[in-house]
Design an enzyme around this catalytic site. Structure first.
Site, short mmCIF file in Angstrom:
data_model
loop_
_atom_site.label_atom_id
_atom_site.label_comp_id
_atom_site.label_asym_id
_atom_site.label_seq_id
_atom_site.Cartn_x
_atom_site.Cartn_y
_atom_site.Cartn_z
N CYS A 2 0.93 -1.30 0.07
CA CYS A 2 0.04 0.12 -0.14
C CYS A 2 0.79 1.28 -0.11
CB CYS A 2 -0.89 0.14 1.28
SG CYS A 2 -1.94 -1.49 1.50
N ARG A 27 1.48 1.42 -6.21
CA ARG A 27 1.70 0.34 -4.86
C ARG A 27 0.41 -0.20 -4.57
NH1 ARG A 27 6.56 1.98 -1.93
NH2 ARG A 27 5.87 0.82 -0.16
N TRP A 74 -3.77 -1.88 -1.53
CA TRP A 74 -4.15 -2.91 -2.43
C TRP A 74 -4.42 -4.28 -1.40
CZ3 TRP A 74 -4.42 -4.11 -7.39
CH2 TRP A 74 -4.51 -5.33 -7.81
N ASN A 100 0.88 0.54 6.36
CA ASN A 100 1.13 -0.47 5.02
C ASN A 100 1.92 -1.67 5.52
OD1 ASN A 100 2.63 -1.28 2.54
ND2 ASN A 100 4.04 0.23 2.96
N GLY A 101 1.63 -2.91 5.15
CA GLY A 101 2.43 -3.93 5.74
C GLY A 101 1.68 -4.72 6.58
N GLU A 476 2.34 -19.68 -25.37
CA GLU A 476 2.24 -18.40 -24.31
C GLU A 476 3.85 -17.88 -24.59
OE1 GLU A 476 0.93 -16.53 -22.85
OE2 GLU A 476 2.28 -15.97 -20.89
N LYS A 480 4.48 -13.88 -25.31
CA LYS A 480 5.46 -13.08 -24.67
C LYS A 480 6.76 -12.36 -25.67
CE LYS A 480 3.67 -12.73 -21.12
NZ LYS A 480 2.78 -13.16 -21.57
N GLU A 483 4.94 -9.96 -28.15
CA GLU A 483 4.54 -8.70 -27.38
C GLU A 483 5.64 -7.76 -26.93
OE1 GLU A 483 0.92 -9.41 -24.53
OE2 GLU A 483 2.46 -10.81 -24.29
N HIS A 499 3.56 -30.31 -41.63
CA HIS A 499 2.45 -30.26 -42.62
C HIS A 499 2.55 -28.81 -43.17
CE1 HIS A 499 1.03 -34.01 -41.42
NE2 HIS A 499 1.59 -33.92 -40.36
N LYS A 598 -2.60 -2.22 -21.18
CA LYS A 598 -2.61 -3.39 -20.06
C LYS A 598 -3.96 -4.19 -20.05
CE LYS A 598 -1.55 -5.88 -16.52
NZ LYS A 598 -0.59 -6.96 -16.93
#
Lengths: 603, 398
Positions: A2, A27, A74, A100-101, A476, A480, A483, A499, A598
């Site tokens: 946070c 954060r 968060w 925070n924490g 995948e 990456k 991208e 083929h 994003k």
């Protein structure tokens, strides 16, 4: 993670406080709030959403005050709700705290405080701090004694700050392991989780060390030791150089940071309550047909899961790309729509979801951002808890989704009898090894991957080959690569290559082959045949494989033997790193590649 | 922020180049390595330097004096006896005050872009001690000895490079520490290495990942790597106005040619390369990429130079060929000298340094020649030859 910000000034501080907390948004950004003092009363404005959204809802910048704290959150303990947002009050609204924490012993403290008559309004660990301060203030009659006494009871790693009506001119803050820094301006003093918050207002800073607390007013600061109460003299230091960006937690890019976070995000995914996993497994078991849905990386996540479902739970569950879903899927009441989305706002997936729901389907999702549209609109959601992912490319969130899906597969296999109790136990054990295997790749294979990337970055065309689940992993890894490097990389099944595509092979088209462990005999043999085919046409082969060095590969990344169940994960991480270092060699914009966003929230 | 530079080491493995100079005074493209470090510190606003010197310290003191010319302030601490890095750091304790943070820099590193700004960025984010770390340089093995966790905290630094133990990263020789380092060192037997345990476990030390190219000058051939690294920054040719070019010379690619250089007719200069002030290039000389020639050198007729570093005032006699080699100051190479740079079987070349055989890991490597050595005419030097400073090798005349 946070972000904390605070200002005490001679004039109104709310505009600057808003900027300061906005600068910490990286954060965490699921909820935000401010605590201010006007007329010796604390007011708290908070809500869920990004900093800008909360400002619209709560009119943060329209307030007026000379002292205040702000927070961007968060969620770790407790869901994303207005009540769980910071700042938090105690009972009598004399203390307001941002934090925070993690307070690791909060449950014990909370129980004690409830017994002592305190009422809690949230599910957070944070809320014990204002109640403790209130309690200790009553006993001691001094804010400083209260902070020291509160510290003595708290366990964990944290930083917190509070304002109080008992001393309305000052902000108090303390640090144990989570960062805190003061910024000294001409008529105001700032505090924040990092210098990024207030760097536009002052470059004179004072770093608070562990086990220290500070009392700040508009023109002075005092630093003391939390344990002894002794005063500590500390001069300001000028940040002589303006940081480009300190917000990546010290990593050179968000992508590398998020790649390094994977052992932890997998652990979090493994700690998601078993009953949620069981619930989703039984939903699949009950419904006649299930579709695994995603787009971009989440489509490949679904494709990887498709192989796991077939192999372990003996159930064919097709992966369908969200954008093509409505042209392919057969939807009715007996259908389960199971999608993954980092943001929970992916346009194509939302559209597919609504299509499925219109057809009467049951729906479920695996989502990272709480409170998002997909999490609200599906009948059942598993929150993956991977923390904010800022790099446009998905790394840690994809791995967490794979882990969760794999847990569901194993649960389903147990449910439908295709996995025996002893196998079930063994698979659970293998799941537990994923964090260490992930860390092992980071600790032991980054050097060689970087070396290969350095020597191959001039190659414009790549073929990524694999068979079975390694085909999905190859797809995948190729995504990456595309991208972030802007090079052409095509993921393909080994058997499919001859083929048609094999005509592309020449000395300028390189091939990366994801080889399974030798234990998977058939798959291994077939994959090695593909390697021979490429070599016979003068192709250059980078091999991801197990066991000894082999001269057939031009370059090789050799892994330790791991259970076949988690081998694809190991290769997936190597694929992420290969894309990353190739992009570094090419000087690409790693965190924001051209043309990408994003979360794709448009058609 | 003050910067503590450690420049006292003997650099024994860099023999014969360190016989006659401290390691940080090895010149690259006209400047000692130490210049590049100080320039990087200046760029990040750090001009207050404390330098621990020892081995041949007068050469550093005479060159930098109090630092005024470069726009920095330098205080020297003399360490005559060499008792390790921990002791060198402890000898500077009275230059710092409690609570102060400072840069600690090993003076034998070379880097692309600015390693100090990257370290500062991490420090500003973590607000705690930071060690710059980098992925292991190109040569095998590909693993290092430093591991990090998800918040870039260093989880361990192992002593030996063993694959099973190590991590992907190595320490890059740049740190930001606070004053408590002195206490930790004292509690750890004044040893830097032993301090890493408590620093990592108790105090929390963060890594700062340096993603650009980085070189630690440990062995003589690293000078060639460092030279190549510096030349990567040459983007275009830069020929001083005073350079005399006779007819029929060609300069191709990013060559830097300093004041009063003479290029005789028939010479071909291929960049990236560097030719120092006052150097004379004879007729039909071929200078191939990644060659650095110091000031006041004389390169005779028909000489070929490739991927080599010549310090100042070197004479290369006619029809010689110097490749993959480093040649010290005032060295006199006679006519027809050849530094052979590979074996016929393309084996890995070994060097004998201080009576120890050291594998270079390279299949192409020439000779390393100390200052003021004289190599007589028609000598052919085997791959990996080392010639001490002031040694004379007689003419090879039948």
């Amino acid at each position: 993670m946070c972000g904390i910000a605070g200002i005490v000034g001679l004039t109104n501080i709310t505009d600057q406080l808003f900027r300061c907390v906005k600068n910490l948004e990286y954060r965490g950004y699921d909820s935000c709030g401010m605590a201010l003092i006007t007329d010796n009363k604390i007011i708290i404005k908070k809500n869920i959403g990004t900093v800008d959204k909360v400002n619209k809802l709560e009119h943060l910048t329209e307030q007026s005050s000379k002292i205040g704290l702000a927070h961007t959150r968060w969620a770790t303990h407790g869901g994303v709700t207005k009540d769980n947002s910071h700042p938090h009050f105690g009972c009598d609204r004399t203390f307001a705290v941002v934090h925070n924490g993690i307070i690791s012993n909060y449950q014990i403290l909370k129980a004690k405080l409830i017994e002592a008559g305190h009422t809690f309004n949230s599910e957070t660990d944070t809320e014990v701090i204002p109640h403790l301060l209130e309690e200790t203030y009553k006993e001691e009659g001094s804010v400083e004694r209260a902070i020291q006494k509160t510290f003595n009871q708290l366990e964990g790693t944290y930083a917190f700050a509070f304002i109080t009506t008992h001393d309305p001119e000052n902000i108090y803050c303390a640090r144990i392991d989570s960062p805190l820094v003061l910024g000294i301006g001409s008529d105001r003093i700032f505090l924040a989780s990092d210098t990024n918050s207030f760097i536009e207002y002052t470059q004179d800073i004072i770093i608070l060390n562990n086990y220290e607390y500070a009392i700040i007013s508009d023109d002075s600061y005092t630093i003391k030791d939390l344990r002894s109460g002794d005063r500590i003299n500390r001069e300001t230091q000028r940040i002589s150089w303006t940081p480009g960006s300190t917000d990546k937690g010290g990593f050179p890019t968000y992508m590398l940071k998020e790649i390094h976070e994977q052992p932890v995000t997998v652990k979090t995914a493994l700690n998601i309550e078993q009953k949620k996993i069981k619930k989703l497994a039984s939903m699949i078991n009950q419904q006649e047909k299930t579709y695994l849905v995603g787009v971009g990386t989440t489509y490949y996540v679904s494709l990887i899961a498709q192989y796991y479902f077939s192999k372990l739970a003996k159930k064919y569950i097709p992966a369908v790309a969200s954008d093509e879903f409505e042209y392919l899927a057969e939807v009715n009441k007996k259908t389960l729509f199971l999608c993954s989305s980092q943001s929970g706002e992916t346009y194509d997936t939302l559209k597919a979801l609504r299509f499925a729901k219109d057809g009467g389907a049951l729906s479920a999702s695996i989502v990272n951002v709480a409170g998002s549209s997909i999490s609200r609109e599906t009948d059942f959601t598993i929150m993956q808890g991977s923390g904010p992912e800022i790099c446009v490319l998905s790394t840690k969130t994809a791995l967490a989704q794979i882990t969760i899906l794999l847990r569901i597969v194993i649960e389903l296999g147990k449910l439908n009898g295709s996995i025996s109790p002893s196998q079930y136990k063994k698979y659970q054990q293998h799941l537990g090894e994923i964090p260490d295997v992930t860390q092992w790749v980071l600790d032991h294979r980054m050097g060689v991957i970087r070396e290969i990337a350095n020597s191959c970055f001039h190659i414009k065309n790549w073929l990524f080959l694999g068979r079975g689940i390694y085909m999905a992993t190859a797809m995948e890894a190729a995504l990456k690569m595309k991208e972030v490097t802007y090079l052409h990389a095509e993921g393909m099944a080994g058997g499919f290559m001859k083929h048609g595509t094999i005509s592309l092979i020449d000395k300028d088209t390189y091939t990366l082959v994801l080889v399974p462990p030798e234990k998977e005999k058939e798959l291994f043999k077939a994959t090695m045949n593909n390697v021979e085919e490429v070599k016979a046409r003068n192709g250059f082969v980078v091999g991801l494989h197990y066991g000894k060095e082999q001269s057939i590969f031009d370059k090789e990344i050799i892994f330790n033997e791991v259970p076949p169940l988690i081998a694809p994960i190991q290769e997936l991480i190597a694929g992420q790193l290969f894309a990353y270092y190739t992009a570094i060699s090419l000087g690409r914009n790693i965190d924001k590649p051209r043309s990408l966003a994003k979360s794709v929230t448009v058609a | 922020m003050k910067s503590l530079i450690l420049a006292a080491g003997r650099g024994k493995n860099l023999f014969p180049l360190t016989e006659t100079r401290p390691k940080p005074m090895i010149p690259l493209c006209g400047k000692p390595i130490l210049d590049y470090i100080i320039e990087g510190l200046i760029e990040t606003g750090n001009r207050d330097i404390i330098m621990v010197v020892g081995h041949q310290s007068e050469k550093i003191r005479n060159y930098y004096k109090n630092g005024e010319e470069l726009g920095v302030s330098i205080q020297y601490i003399e360490k005559k006896e060499h008792k390790g890095i921990g002791n060198a750091i402890l000898s500077t304790e009275d230059k710092f005050v409690p609570g102060e943070h400072f840069f600690l820099v090993y003076a034998d590193i070379l880097f692309e872009s600015n390693i100090f700004s990257d370290t500062l960025a991490t420090y500003n984010s973590k607000l705690a001690p930071v060690a710059s770390i980098t992925l292991t340089p190109k040569i095998h093995p590909y693993y290092g000895n430093v591991s990090i966790d998800q918040s870039i905290g260093i989880t361990k630094i192992v002593n030996q490079l063993e694959e099973a133990q190590g991590g992907s990263y190595v320490l890059a020789g740049v740190f930001i520490f606070d004053y408590t380092l002195f206490k930790t060192l004292k509690e750890s037997g004044r040893s830097m290495h032993k301090s890493f345990g408590p620093l990592v476990e108790k105090e929390r030390l963060f890594g700062s990942i340096f993603e650009h190219e980085w070189i630690d000058l440990g062995y003589p051939w690293n000078v060639l790597d460092a030279n190549r690294l510096k030349m990567k920054s040459f983007k275009k040719a830069n020929i001083d106005g005073t350079v005399q070019m006779e007819g029929n010379c060609s300069v191709i690619g990013p060559a830097v040619i300093e004041k009063n250089v003479t290029l005789s007719s028939g010479s071909v200069i291929k960049g990236p390369c560097y030719i120092g002030e006052g150097t004379y290039i004879g007729n039909n000389v071929l200078v191939r990429p990644n060659t650095s020639i110091g000031a006041n050198c004389i390169i005779g007729y028909g000489v070929e130079l490739k991927n080599c570093v010549l310090f100042d005032s070197v004479k290369v006699g006619r029809l010689s060929c110097v490749a993959d080699s480093v040649v010290g100051e005032n060295v006199d190479l006679g006519t027809g000298i050849i530094t052979v740079n590979h074996t016929q079987e393309d084996e890995i070349i070994n060097l004998k340094i201080n009576d120890k055989i050291i594998k270079s890991g390279l299949t192409k490597l020439g000779s390393f020649i100390g200052d003021q050595a004289k190599v007589g005419a028609r000598n052919t030097l085997a791959p990996g030859t080392i010639i001490s400073a002031r040694q004379t090798i007689p003419h090879n005349i039948s």
